[in-house]
Design a protein around this motif. Structure first.
Motif, PDB file in Angstrom:
ATOM      1  N   GLU A  51       0.860  -1.180   0.000  1.00 22.01           N
ATOM      2  CA  GLU A  51       0.000   0.000   0.000  1.00 22.01           C
ATOM      3  C   GLU A  51       0.897   1.232   0.000  1.00 22.01           C
ATOM      4  O   GLU A  51       1.740   1.402   0.893  1.00 22.01           O
ATOM      5  CB  GLU A  51      -0.943   0.032   1.215  1.00 22.01           C
ATOM      6  CG  GLU A  51      -1.874   1.227   1.097  1.00 22.01           C
ATOM      7  CD  GLU A  51      -2.909   1.373   2.209  1.00 22.01           C
ATOM      8  OE1 GLU A  51      -2.953   0.552   3.134  1.00 22.01           O
ATOM      9  OE2 GLU A  51      -3.666   2.361   2.133  1.00 22.01           O
ATOM     10  N   ILE A  52       0.702   2.087  -0.982  1.00 20.88           N
ATOM     11  CA  ILE A  52       1.475   3.331  -1.071  1.00 20.88           C
ATOM     12  C   ILE A  52       0.648   4.442  -0.427  1.00 20.88           C
ATOM     13  O   ILE A  52      -0.484   4.687  -0.831  1.00 20.88           O
ATOM     14  CB  ILE A  52       1.816   3.660  -2.534  1.00 20.88           C
ATOM     15  CG1 ILE A  52       2.726   2.561  -3.113  1.00 20.88           C
ATOM     16  CG2 ILE A  52       2.483   5.035  -2.644  1.00 20.88           C
ATOM     17  CD1 ILE A  52       3.124   2.759  -4.563  1.00 20.88           C
ATOM     18  N   GLY A  53       1.223   5.078   0.591  1.00 21.39           N
ATOM     19  CA  GLY A  53       0.525   6.185   1.268  1.00 21.39           C
ATOM     20  C   GLY A  53      -0.657   5.731   2.096  1.00 21.39           C
ATOM     21  O   GLY A  53      -1.772   6.219   1.900  1.00 21.39           O
ATOM     22  N   PRO A  54      -0.442   4.808   3.057  1.00 16.51           N
ATOM     23  CA  PRO A  54      -1.583   4.305   3.832  1.00 16.51           C
ATOM     24  C   PRO A  54      -2.228   5.340   4.740  1.00 16.51           C
ATOM     25  O   PRO A  54      -3.343   5.110   5.240  1.00 16.51           O
ATOM     26  CB  PRO A  54      -0.987   3.155   4.661  1.00 16.51           C
ATOM     27  CG  PRO A  54       0.482   3.378   4.670  1.00 16.51           C
ATOM     28  CD  PRO A  54       0.816   4.108   3.410  1.00 16.51           C
ATOM     29  N   GLY A  55      -1.575   6.470   4.989  1.00 22.04           N
ATOM     30  CA  GLY A  55      -2.177   7.496   5.854  1.00 22.04           C
ATOM     31  C   GLY A  55      -2.385   6.951   7.251  1.00 22.04           C
ATOM     32  O   GLY A  55      -1.435   6.578   7.930  1.00 22.04           O
ATOM     33  N   ARG A  56      -3.647   6.836   7.688  1.00 23.29           N
ATOM     34  CA  ARG A  56      -3.918   6.326   9.036  1.00 23.29           C
ATOM     35  C   ARG A  56      -3.929   4.793   9.086  1.00 23.29           C
ATOM     36  O   ARG A  56      -4.039   4.208  10.170  1.00 23.29           O
ATOM     37  CB  ARG A  56      -5.209   6.934   9.581  1.00 23.29           C
ATOM     38  CG  ARG A  56      -4.974   8.414   9.905  1.00 23.29           C
ATOM     39  CD  ARG A  56      -6.175   9.042  10.571  1.00 23.29           C
ATOM     40  NE  ARG A  56      -7.240   9.270   9.634  1.00 23.29           N
ATOM     41  CZ  ARG A  56      -8.538   8.994   9.861  1.00 23.29           C
ATOM     42  NH1 ARG A  56      -8.911   8.472  10.992  1.00 23.29           N
ATOM     43  NH2 ARG A  56      -9.439   9.256   8.941  1.00 23.29           N
ATOM     44  N   PRO A  66      -6.364 -13.434   5.133  1.00 23.37           N
ATOM     45  CA  PRO A  66      -5.545 -13.878   6.274  1.00 23.37           C
ATOM     46  C   PRO A  66      -4.195 -14.482   5.896  1.00 23.37           C
ATOM     47  O   PRO A  66      -3.357 -14.661   6.782  1.00 23.37           O
ATOM     48  CB  PRO A  66      -6.432 -14.900   6.992  1.00 23.37           C
ATOM     49  CG  PRO A  66      -7.633 -15.100   6.164  1.00 23.37           C
ATOM     50  CD  PRO A  66      -7.657 -14.103   5.057  1.00 23.37           C
ATOM     51  N   GLU A  67      -3.988 -14.789   4.608  1.00 25.29           N
ATOM     52  CA  GLU A  67      -2.679 -15.319   4.209  1.00 25.29           C
ATOM     53  C   GLU A  67      -1.738 -14.223   3.720  1.00 25.29           C
ATOM     54  O   GLU A  67      -0.527 -14.428   3.629  1.00 25.29           O
ATOM     55  CB  GLU A  67      -2.845 -16.344   3.070  1.00 25.29           C
ATOM     56  CG  GLU A  67      -3.533 -17.632   3.480  1.00 25.29           C
ATOM     57  CD  GLU A  67      -2.696 -18.412   4.489  1.00 25.29           C
ATOM     58  OE1 GLU A  67      -1.512 -18.662   4.208  1.00 25.29           O
ATOM     59  OE2 GLU A  67      -3.243 -18.769   5.561  1.00 25.29           O
ATOM     60  N   SER A  68      -2.307 -13.075   3.345  1.00 29.46           N
ATOM     61  CA  SER A  68      -1.472 -12.043   2.710  1.00 29.46           C
ATOM     62  C   SER A  68      -0.543 -11.361   3.695  1.00 29.46           C
ATOM     63  O   SER A  68      -0.847 -11.217   4.880  1.00 29.46           O
ATOM     64  CB  SER A  68      -2.359 -10.969   2.064  1.00 29.46           C
ATOM     65  OG  SER A  68      -2.907 -11.457   0.877  1.00 29.46           O
ATOM     66  N   ARG A  69       0.582 -10.912   3.156  1.00 28.34           N
ATOM     67  CA  ARG A  69       1.514 -10.060   3.907  1.00 28.34           C
ATOM     68  C   ARG A  69       1.435  -8.671   3.279  1.00 28.34           C
ATOM     69  O   ARG A  69       1.334  -8.565   2.055  1.00 28.34           O
ATOM     70  CB  ARG A  69       2.935 -10.626   3.810  1.00 28.34           C
ATOM     71  CG  ARG A  69       3.033 -12.015   4.435  1.00 28.34           C
ATOM     72  CD  ARG A  69       4.387 -12.637   4.253  1.00 28.34           C
ATOM     73  NE  ARG A  69       4.621 -13.091   2.896  1.00 28.34           N
ATOM     74  CZ  ARG A  69       5.786 -13.603   2.461  1.00 28.34           C
ATOM     75  NH1 ARG A  69       6.806 -13.701   3.286  1.00 28.34           N
ATOM     76  NH2 ARG A  69       5.919 -14.001   1.215  1.00 28.34           N
ATOM     77  N   ILE A  70       1.470  -7.634   4.104  1.00 28.60           N
ATOM     78  CA  ILE A  70       1.269  -6.277   3.560  1.00 28.60           C
ATOM     79  C   ILE A  70       2.367  -5.338   4.021  1.00 28.60           C
ATOM     80  O   ILE A  70       2.681  -5.254   5.213  1.00 28.60           O
ATOM     81  CB  ILE A  70      -0.114  -5.710   3.952  1.00 28.60           C
ATOM     82  CG1 ILE A  70      -1.213  -6.690   3.534  1.00 28.60           C
ATOM     83  CG2 ILE A  70      -0.321  -4.336   3.306  1.00 28.60           C
ATOM     84  CD1 ILE A  70      -2.640  -6.186   3.733  1.00 28.60           C
ATOM     85  N   LEU A  71       2.926  -4.639   3.039  1.00 20.99           N
ATOM     86  CA  LEU A  71       3.957  -3.640   3.294  1.00 20.99           C
ATOM     87  C   LEU A  71       3.368  -2.270   2.966  1.00 20.99           C
ATOM     88  O   LEU A  71       2.655  -2.124   1.972  1.00 20.99           O
ATOM     89  CB  LEU A  71       5.148  -3.951   2.363  1.00 20.99           C
ATOM     90  CG  LEU A  71       6.316  -2.981   2.341  1.00 20.99           C
ATOM     91  CD1 LEU A  71       6.994  -2.915   3.715  1.00 20.99           C
ATOM     92  CD2 LEU A  71       7.339  -3.438   1.278  1.00 20.99           C
ATOM     93  N   GLY A  72       3.650  -1.284   3.817  1.00 21.12           N
ATOM     94  CA  GLY A  72       3.227   0.094   3.526  1.00 21.12           C
ATOM     95  C   GLY A  72       4.444   0.972   3.346  1.00 21.12           C
ATOM     96  O   GLY A  72       5.436   0.815   4.070  1.00 21.12           O
ATOM     97  N   PHE A  73       4.377   1.876   2.368  1.00 16.51           N
ATOM     98  CA  PHE A  73       5.374   2.947   2.243  1.00 16.51           C
ATOM     99  C   PHE A  73       4.638   4.248   2.493  1.00 16.51           C
ATOM    100  O   PHE A  73       3.741   4.614   1.698  1.00 16.51           O
ATOM    101  CB  PHE A  73       5.979   3.005   0.842  1.00 16.51           C
ATOM    102  CG  PHE A  73       6.936   1.893   0.518  1.00 16.51           C
ATOM    103  CD1 PHE A  73       7.720   1.311   1.501  1.00 16.51           C
ATOM    104  CD2 PHE A  73       7.082   1.448  -0.799  1.00 16.51           C
ATOM    105  CE1 PHE A  73       8.621   0.282   1.184  1.00 16.51           C
ATOM    106  CE2 PHE A  73       7.977   0.433  -1.121  1.00 16.51           C
ATOM    107  CZ  PHE A  73       8.744  -0.152  -0.127  1.00 16.51           C
ATOM    108  N   GLU A  74       4.965   4.923   3.577  1.00 18.95           N
ATOM    109  CA  GLU A  74       4.293   6.180   3.925  1.00 18.95           C
ATOM    110  C   GLU A  74       5.359   7.264   4.094  1.00 18.95           C
ATOM    111  O   GLU A  74       6.249   7.128   4.929  1.00 18.95           O
ATOM    112  CB  GLU A  74       3.472   5.983   5.207  1.00 18.95           C
ATOM    113  CG  GLU A  74       2.881   7.242   5.798  1.00 18.95           C
ATOM    114  CD  GLU A  74       2.091   8.103   4.820  1.00 18.95           C
ATOM    115  OE1 GLU A  74       1.093   7.632   4.276  1.00 18.95           O
ATOM    116  OE2 GLU A  74       2.496   9.280   4.597  1.00 18.95           O
TER     117      GLU A  74
END
Ligand SMILES: C[S@@+](CC[C@H](N)C(=O)[O-])C[C@H]1O[C@@H](n2cnc3c(N)ncnc32)[C@H](O)[C@@H]1O
Length: 205
Positions: A35-40, A52-60
């Motif tokens: 997710e680019i720019g997840p904010g809150r 439930p299996e996914s892994r998530i990376l955020g760049f904020e």
């Protein structure tokens, strides 16, 4: 004495030129989403519950938001499969290994309205090419906003990227968000009855 920045220690990508995103998570299996720019950050939380299996990376890019989101993910027990890093996506994308991400989300991007800030807008060919490079073949790019001009700009750039194709046969515009999770701005737009414009692309196989 200058005041210390309380978000100085916000998590960042580790040192090194090339980073395999899988190495950022304790959980070793599962598709990786960015997710680019997840904010809150509430889209990430809801998406972790929906997938439930996914892994998530955020760049904020905002250190404060990034730090709050990364702490919250830890408090909610998601830290083995979700992290938020204080990074400018325009640069951080270049450091990820090619074909390593299954889905990239950009929800209500680009809060930059001043002309001198326009270079920060992500709807630029080099940024979209960076996203295409990190997607696995068949991987998805999803962008949504209530600002039609901005979505027009993403559509123009993404449709011109030779590595992407529209998800639907009749074009990249889609009516719904299919991910079982909503971003805070998306929720507010729905509550306020605003139209939401959405684009969905696939990386060509
Ligand atoms: C208008 S807010 C939307 C927040 C959230 N996506 C939502 O829909 O509620 C845009 C977010 O993108 C972040 N952002 C803007 N440019 C960025 C960049 N180059 N890299 C990472 N984050 C960025 C901003 O700091 C902000 O948090």
């Amino acid at each position: 004495m200058p005041k210390a920045n309380p978000y100085e220690n916000a998590a960042e990508l580790p040192e090194g030129e090339v980073i395999s995103p899988g190495d950022l998570f304790e959980q070793e299996h599962g598709e990786i989403e960015l997710e680019i720019g997840p904010g809150r950050g509430w889209f990430t939380v809801e998406r972790l519950e929906a997938a439930p299996e996914s892994r998530i990376l955020g760049f904020e890019i905002r250190r404060k938001s990034s730090s709050i989101v990364d702490d919250r993910l830890r408090r909610l027990g998601f830290s083995a499969r979700a992290r938020c890093m204080a990074e400018d996506a325009r640069l951080a994308l270049l450091r990820l290994t090619e074909a390593s991400i299954h889905r990239v989300y950009i929800h209500f991007p680009d809060p930059w309205w001043k002309k001198r800030h326009h270079k920060r807008i992500l709807a630029q060919p080099e940024v979209i090419a960076g996203i295409t490079r990190v997607l696995v073949p068949g991987g998805e790019l999803f962008v949504q906003s209530d600002v039609e001009d901005r979505i027009d700009a993403y559509e123009e750039v993404a449709s011109a990227d030779p590595g992407l194709e529209a998800w639907e046969t009749d074009g990249p515009r889609v009516a719904e968000n299919p991910y079982g999770a909503r971003s805070p701005r998306e929720r507010r737009a729905i509550e306020d009855g605003l139209p939401i414009y959405r684009l969905r692309y696939r990386k060509r196989r």
